[in-house]
Design a protein around this motif. Structure first.
Motif, short mmCIF file in Angstrom:
data_model
loop_
_atom_site.label_atom_id
_atom_site.label_comp_id
_atom_site.label_asym_id
_atom_site.label_seq_id
_atom_site.Cartn_x
_atom_site.Cartn_y
_atom_site.Cartn_z
N VAL A 334 7.44 -10.33 42.63
CA VAL A 334 8.35 -10.04 43.74
C VAL A 334 8.31 -8.55 44.07
O VAL A 334 8.19 -8.15 45.23
N GLN A 335 8.38 -7.74 43.03
CA GLN A 335 8.37 -6.28 43.20
C GLN A 335 7.10 -5.84 43.91
O GLN A 335 7.13 -5.05 44.86
N ASN A 336 5.96 -6.40 43.49
CA ASN A 336 4.68 -5.94 44.01
C ASN A 336 4.37 -6.38 45.44
O ASN A 336 3.53 -5.79 46.08
N VAL A 337 5.06 -7.43 45.93
CA VAL A 337 4.80 -7.78 47.33
C VAL A 337 5.66 -6.95 48.29
O VAL A 337 5.42 -6.96 49.50
N GLN A 338 6.62 -6.22 47.72
CA GLN A 338 7.50 -5.45 48.62
C GLN A 338 6.94 -4.05 48.87
O GLN A 338 7.52 -3.05 48.50
N THR A 339 5.80 -4.05 49.54
CA THR A 339 5.10 -2.79 49.81
C THR A 339 5.76 -2.07 50.98
O THR A 339 6.69 -2.58 51.60
N GLY A 340 5.20 -0.92 51.33
CA GLY A 340 5.69 -0.18 52.50
C GLY A 340 5.57 -1.03 53.76
O GLY A 340 6.47 -1.05 54.60
N ALA A 341 4.46 -1.77 53.88
CA ALA A 341 4.25 -2.59 55.08
C ALA A 341 5.32 -3.68 55.17
O ALA A 341 5.80 -4.01 56.25
N TYR A 342 5.72 -4.21 54.02
CA TYR A 342 6.76 -5.24 53.99
C TYR A 342 8.09 -4.64 54.45
O TYR A 342 8.81 -5.21 55.26
N ARG A 343 8.39 -3.44 53.95
CA ARG A 343 9.67 -2.81 54.34
C ARG A 343 9.68 -2.48 55.83
O ARG A 343 10.68 -2.62 56.50
N GLU A 344 8.51 -2.08 56.35
CA GLU A 344 8.41 -1.81 57.80
C GLU A 344 8.71 -3.07 58.60
O GLU A 344 9.38 -3.04 59.63
N TRP A 345 8.17 -4.22 58.10
CA TRP A 345 8.41 -5.48 58.80
C TRP A 345 9.91 -5.80 58.81
O TRP A 345 10.47 -6.20 59.83
N LEU A 346 10.57 -5.60 57.67
CA LEU A 346 12.00 -5.92 57.61
C LEU A 346 12.77 -5.09 58.63
O LEU A 346 13.64 -5.61 59.34
N SER A 347 12.41 -3.82 58.75
CA SER A 347 13.19 -3.03 59.70
C SER A 347 12.85 -3.43 61.14
O SER A 347 13.73 -3.49 61.99
N LYS A 348 11.60 -3.81 61.40
CA LYS A 348 11.23 -4.25 62.74
C LYS A 348 11.97 -5.55 63.13
O LYS A 348 12.48 -5.70 64.23
N ASN A 349 12.03 -6.49 62.20
CA ASN A 349 12.60 -7.81 62.52
C ASN A 349 14.12 -7.84 62.47
O ASN A 349 14.74 -8.59 63.21
N TYR A 350 14.71 -7.03 61.59
CA TYR A 350 16.16 -7.20 61.39
C TYR A 350 17.01 -6.05 61.94
O TYR A 350 18.18 -6.26 62.22
N ALA A 351 16.41 -4.85 62.11
CA ALA A 351 17.25 -3.69 62.47
C ALA A 351 17.98 -3.91 63.79
O ALA A 351 19.14 -3.52 63.93
N GLU A 352 17.30 -4.57 64.75
CA GLU A 352 17.94 -4.69 66.06
C GLU A 352 18.75 -5.97 66.24
O GLU A 352 19.27 -6.23 67.32
N ARG A 353 18.83 -6.78 65.22
CA ARG A 353 19.64 -8.01 65.35
C ARG A 353 21.10 -7.67 65.22
O ARG A 353 21.51 -7.03 64.25
N GLN A 354 21.91 -8.12 66.18
CA GLN A 354 23.35 -7.88 66.11
C GLN A 354 23.95 -8.75 65.02
O GLN A 354 23.60 -9.92 64.92
N ALA A 355 24.84 -8.21 64.25
CA ALA A 355 25.55 -9.05 63.26
C ALA A 355 26.54 -9.92 64.01
O ALA A 355 27.06 -9.52 65.05
#
Ligand code: NAD
Ligand code: TYD
Length: 355
Positions: A334-355
């Motif tokens: 789990v730790q090893n799949v959470q690369t920089g690219a993965y974290r970038e994806w999370l911010s791209k997909n979730y940062a702009e979603r309204q709670a």
């Protein structure tokens, strides 16, 4: 010898691991190693001559032709694809390239190889195309589950690209006689699932103390199948599936997303209780919906059950418990799949979603 493509991804890796554990036949595994490909999922096969890994693209015609001539496989199973709906909304280009153009390249290379085989090898050869229930579109609440005759109504760039690949495979059988079989499976879950998809994302976020983002009202329905059962269905179709046929694969496990998330939380509460005694369910957060979000998928798997005598081994309850346990027992993966690219994806997909 069989040739598998996309065998470093979620379902492909489970398939390769099961294959090597179950028989002596070798497997050549061609994978481009995109963000979703992970050789760590196959680390147990390191040094095992039964598994030959080749990094490459299904769109690379010369490479495929070379591999086919060199290894003379009796079957090709194509798992390689871009597979995440949210990513297909943010960037559809790769989906067109791999899922459509890549499938075309693979079909053409295989057709040339297959045409030159001696008659007995030619009639024994199989090309198995791994596809999804999403090609059939979205069901209303009371609609019957998708049969193989349901019309194609794909709604996302992902499902449209998979639908196109299904049509190519069908046409290569109808026009050139290529011995194909196609499987259309419902949502899979299980070990080695990349944590951009619902179930592993919820497990990983819950354990990290992060919010659990449920799109829209959380009442969208998916039909869940444990990945090992999908692999057993593919083996069955490979061995006894009728040429040119399509088989829907599913486990009769329709669940709304919010119920899935709550089940994951309850299992974590039991297996890894939080120090403060609160439930992981307190981390659930409803966020703005996915554009064009399909409301319901459901698979009618009776053809596969009746004609090929296939049945899933897991219920949802046993499969989801095994899955949560696997993530708890494999923190390094789990730790090893959470690369920089993965974290970038999370911010791209979730940062702009309204709670
Ligand atoms: P995944 O995204 O986890 O893995 C895809 C694999 O394909 C990765 O290893 C990636 O590196 C590889 N790949 C991508 N592009 C490639 C290319 N051009 N050439 C060679 N390799 C390439 O996907 P998955 O969930 O394992 O899905 C596998 C197949 O099953 C896909 O065709 C998908 O459409 C289908 N499917 C998935 C599900 C599901 O719930 N995950 C359900 C039904 C069908
Ligand atoms: P996903 O695992 O992406 O598979 P698919 O879209 O191919 O079915 O999503 C499964 C369901 O979960 C889907 O209805 C979208 C929803 N979902 C969320 O609610 N939150 C999330 O963060 C993700 C990734 C998915």
């Amino acid at each position: 010898m069989i040739l598998v493509t996309g065998g470093a991804g979620f379902i492909g890796a489970n398939f390769v691991l099961d294959w090597v554990a179950r028989c002596n036949e070798s497997v050549v595994n061609l994978d481009k190693l995109t963000y979703a490909g992970n050789l760590e999922s196959l680390s147990i096969l390191k040094g095992n001559p039964q598994h030959i890994f080749v990094q490459g693209d299904i769109g690379d015609r010369l490479l495929i032709e070379r591999l086919l001539v060199e290894h003379q496989p009796r079957a090709v199973i194509n798992f390689a694809a871009e597979s995440h709906v949210d990513r297909s909304i943010h960037g559809p280009g790769e989906f067109i390239q791999t899922n459509i153009v890549g499938t075309f390249n693979l079909l053409e290379a295989v057709r040339v190889y297959w045409s030159d085989l001696p008659d007995t090898d030619k009639s024994a050869f199989r090309y198995l195309h791994v596809s999804t229930d999403e090609v059939y579109g979205s069901l209303g609440k009371e609609d019957p589950a998708f049969t193989e005759n349901h019309r194609y109504e794909p709604n996302s760039p992902y499902s449209a690209s998979k639908a196109a690949s299904d049509h190519l495979v069908r046409a290569w059988h109808h026009t050139y006689g290529l011995p194909v079989v196609t499987t259309n499976c419902s949502n899979n879950y299980g070990p080695h699932h990349f944590p951009e998809k619902l179930i592993p994302l919820m497990i990983v976020n819950a354990l990290a103390g992060k919010s659990l983002p449920v799109y829209g009202d959380g009442m969208q329905i998916r039909d869940w199948l444990y990945v090992k059962d999908h692999c057993s269905a593919i083996r069955r179709v490979l061995e006894v599936g009728r040429l040119g046929e399509v088989y829907n694969v599913g486990g009769w496990n329709e669940k709304p997303n919010i119920e899935i998330v709550k089940t994951v939380c309850a299992l974590l509460d039991e297996l890894r209780p939080k120090a403060d005694g609160s439930s992981y369910a307190t981390q659930i957060s409803y966020v703005s919906d996915r554009p064009g979000h399909d409301r319901r998928y459901a698979i009618d798997a009776r053809k596969l059950e009746r004609e090929l005598n296939w049945k899933p081994a897991e219920t949802f309850e046993t499969g989801i418990r095994k899955t949560v346990q696997w993530y708890l027992q494999n923190p390094e993966w789990v730790q090893n799949v959470q690369t920089g690219a993965y974290r970038e994806w999370l911010s791209k997909n979730y940062a702009e979603r309204q709670a």
